[in-house]
Design a protein around this motif. Structure first.
Motif, PDB file in Angstrom:
ATOM      1  N   MET A   1      -4.041  72.878  17.583  1.00 54.73           N
ATOM      2  CA  MET A   1      -3.660  72.851  16.181  1.00 54.73           C
ATOM      3  C   MET A   1      -3.597  74.283  15.659  1.00 54.73           C
ATOM      4  O   MET A   1      -4.280  75.159  16.176  1.00 54.73           O
ATOM      5  CB  MET A   1      -4.685  72.070  15.352  1.00 54.73           C
ATOM      6  CG  MET A   1      -4.784  70.598  15.693  1.00 54.73           C
ATOM      7  SD  MET A   1      -5.997  69.748  14.648  1.00 54.73           S
ATOM      8  CE  MET A   1      -7.355  69.570  15.803  1.00 54.73           C
TER       9      MET A   1
ATOM     10  N   CYS B   1      -8.702  64.995  13.819  1.00 52.58           N
ATOM     11  CA  CYS B   1      -7.574  64.935  14.747  1.00 52.58           C
ATOM     12  C   CYS B   1      -7.879  65.446  16.154  1.00 52.58           C
ATOM     13  O   CYS B   1      -7.095  65.208  17.070  1.00 52.58           O
ATOM     14  CB  CYS B   1      -6.390  65.712  14.176  1.00 52.58           C
ATOM     15  SG  CYS B   1      -5.736  64.993  12.653  1.00 52.58           S
TER      16      CYS B   1
ATOM     17  N   ILE C   1       4.574  68.322  13.290  1.00 54.02           N
ATOM     18  CA  ILE C   1       4.173  67.931  14.640  1.00 54.02           C
ATOM     19  C   ILE C   1       5.229  68.445  15.605  1.00 54.02           C
ATOM     20  O   ILE C   1       6.414  68.188  15.423  1.00 54.02           O
ATOM     21  CB  ILE C   1       4.044  66.398  14.759  1.00 54.02           C
ATOM     22  CG1 ILE C   1       3.001  65.880  13.768  1.00 54.02           C
ATOM     23  CG2 ILE C   1       3.693  66.000  16.193  1.00 54.02           C
ATOM     24  CD1 ILE C   1       2.970  64.373  13.628  1.00 54.02           C
TER      25      ILE C   1
ATOM     26  N   TYR D   1       1.128  67.109  22.061  1.00 51.44           N
ATOM     27  CA  TYR D   1       1.612  67.529  20.756  1.00 51.44           C
ATOM     28  C   TYR D   1       0.797  68.697  20.220  1.00 51.44           C
ATOM     29  O   TYR D   1      -0.371  68.880  20.557  1.00 51.44           O
ATOM     30  CB  TYR D   1       1.533  66.384  19.740  1.00 51.44           C
ATOM     31  CG  TYR D   1       2.485  65.256  20.021  1.00 51.44           C
ATOM     32  CD1 TYR D   1       3.861  65.434  19.920  1.00 51.44           C
ATOM     33  CD2 TYR D   1       2.015  63.998  20.382  1.00 51.44           C
ATOM     34  CE1 TYR D   1       4.733  64.399  20.177  1.00 51.44           C
ATOM     35  CE2 TYR D   1       2.889  62.957  20.638  1.00 51.44           C
ATOM     36  CZ  TYR D   1       4.245  63.166  20.536  1.00 51.44           C
ATOM     37  OH  TYR D   1       5.108  62.142  20.791  1.00 51.44           O
ATOM     38  N   LEU D   2       1.429  69.463  19.343  1.00 54.40           N
ATOM     39  CA  LEU D   2       0.776  70.505  18.558  1.00 54.40           C
ATOM     40  C   LEU D   2       0.881  70.097  17.095  1.00 54.40           C
ATOM     41  O   LEU D   2       1.923  69.607  16.662  1.00 54.40           O
ATOM     42  CB  LEU D   2       1.470  71.856  18.746  1.00 54.40           C
ATOM     43  CG  LEU D   2       1.365  72.511  20.105  1.00 54.40           C
ATOM     44  CD1 LEU D   2       2.358  73.671  20.215  1.00 54.40           C
ATOM     45  CD2 LEU D   2      -0.045  73.008  20.351  1.00 54.40           C
ATOM     46  N   LEU D   3      -0.182  70.299  16.351  1.00 52.20           N
ATOM     47  CA  LEU D   3      -0.193  69.991  14.925  1.00 52.20           C
ATOM     48  C   LEU D   3      -0.330  71.291  14.152  1.00 52.20           C
ATOM     49  O   LEU D   3      -1.276  72.047  14.364  1.00 52.20           O
ATOM     50  CB  LEU D   3      -1.363  69.055  14.591  1.00 52.20           C
ATOM     51  CG  LEU D   3      -1.555  68.698  13.121  1.00 52.20           C
ATOM     52  CD1 LEU D   3      -0.343  67.941  12.571  1.00 52.20           C
ATOM     53  CD2 LEU D   3      -2.826  67.875  12.939  1.00 52.20           C
TER      54      LEU D   3
ATOM     55  N   GLN E   1      -4.181  63.068  21.562  1.00 51.23           N
ATOM     56  CA  GLN E   1      -2.741  63.273  21.387  1.00 51.23           C
ATOM     57  C   GLN E   1      -2.375  64.750  21.316  1.00 51.23           C
ATOM     58  O   GLN E   1      -1.223  65.113  21.506  1.00 51.23           O
ATOM     59  CB  GLN E   1      -2.246  62.598  20.096  1.00 51.23           C
ATOM     60  CG  GLN E   1      -2.509  61.137  20.011  1.00 51.23           C
ATOM     61  CD  GLN E   1      -3.816  60.841  19.280  1.00 51.23           C
ATOM     62  OE1 GLN E   1      -4.561  61.722  18.889  1.00 51.23           O
ATOM     63  NE2 GLN E   1      -4.100  59.564  19.116  1.00 51.23           N
ATOM     64  N   LEU E   2      -3.335  65.617  21.022  1.00 48.30           N
ATOM     65  CA  LEU E   2      -3.045  67.028  20.756  1.00 48.30           C
ATOM     66  C   LEU E   2      -3.543  67.940  21.866  1.00 48.30           C
ATOM     67  O   LEU E   2      -4.576  67.676  22.474  1.00 48.30           O
ATOM     68  CB  LEU E   2      -3.718  67.464  19.447  1.00 48.30           C
ATOM     69  CG  LEU E   2      -3.227  66.799  18.172  1.00 48.30           C
ATOM     70  CD1 LEU E   2      -4.121  67.166  17.003  1.00 48.30           C
ATOM     71  CD2 LEU E   2      -1.795  67.202  17.895  1.00 48.30           C
TER      72      LEU E   2
ATOM     73  N   LEU F   1      -1.604  59.780  16.306  1.00 42.55           N
ATOM     74  CA  LEU F   1      -1.733  61.058  15.620  1.00 42.55           C
ATOM     75  C   LEU F   1      -1.409  60.915  14.137  1.00 42.55           C
ATOM     76  O   LEU F   1      -2.127  61.443  13.279  1.00 42.55           O
ATOM     77  CB  LEU F   1      -0.829  62.108  16.271  1.00 42.55           C
ATOM     78  CG  LEU F   1      -0.802  63.487  15.621  1.00 42.55           C
ATOM     79  CD1 LEU F   1      -2.198  64.086  15.528  1.00 42.55           C
ATOM     80  CD2 LEU F   1       0.146  64.407  16.384  1.00 42.55           C
TER      81      LEU F   1
END
Length: 165
Positions: free
Chosen positions: A90, A81, A135, A110-112, A86-87, A29
């Motif tokens: 967002m 992204c 992140i 994950y959250l971006l 990975q996310l 990420l």
């Protein structure tokens, strides 16, 4: 050749070597974010050349007028992204609602959160602009982000940074 300077990639690798359990998803990420920032820097350096009349602008989530480069920078981060796995979502200053990862891409944990081009309102007077991001670990069971899921609390934050140009 610059002496004793560290690149972002070198910094990530050195920190992983010091840690007991490096997280390949977080590394991936961070590399995607780094790549998107390079694309944004290229877009900013071309400025008005890429700001076409057909670039749709409006008012962002904070009530500020969007500049064409804000929209372009936001699209760059989303497209760079979203595919890596990975996310799970967002959220951007340029969007009213969180962005869900498209169904054709794998979802991560994950959250971006990001402001794709902080300082863009002053770009015409040649001030420094940058990308600000945070992140977060997604709450358990979240596969499509909501406004509540993207509310930043320190216990879920992996890290925050600003990359400037």
């Amino acid at each position: 050749m610059p002496h004793r300077r560290s690149t972002f990639s070198k910094f990530i690798i050195e920190n992983e070597r010091r840690g007991a359990n490096p997280d390949p998803d977080l590394t991936g990420l961070l590399n995607d974010i780094q790549t998107s920032c390079k694309f944004i820097a290229s877009a900013v350096s071309r400025g008005a050349l890429i700001a076409r009349d057909d670039t749709a602008t409006s008012v962002n989530a904070q009530g500020e007028d969007q500049k064409p480069l804000d929209v372009v920078a936001n699209e760059i981060i989303l497209e760079t992204c979203e595919w890596g796995g990975q996310l799970c979502g967002m959220a951007s200053e340029e969007m009213e609602q969180p962005y869900s990862i498209p169904a054709e891409y794998p979802k991560g944990s994950y959250l971006l959160l990001f402001d794709p081009l902080d300082g863009s309102s002053n770009i015409d007077v040649n001030v420094t602009v940058g990308t600000i991001f945070s992140i977060l670990c997604a709450p358990p069971g979240v596969t499509h982000p909501t406004v509540a899921a993207t509310a930043c609390t320190g216990s879920r934050s992996i890290g925050r940074s600003a990359l400037t140009r």
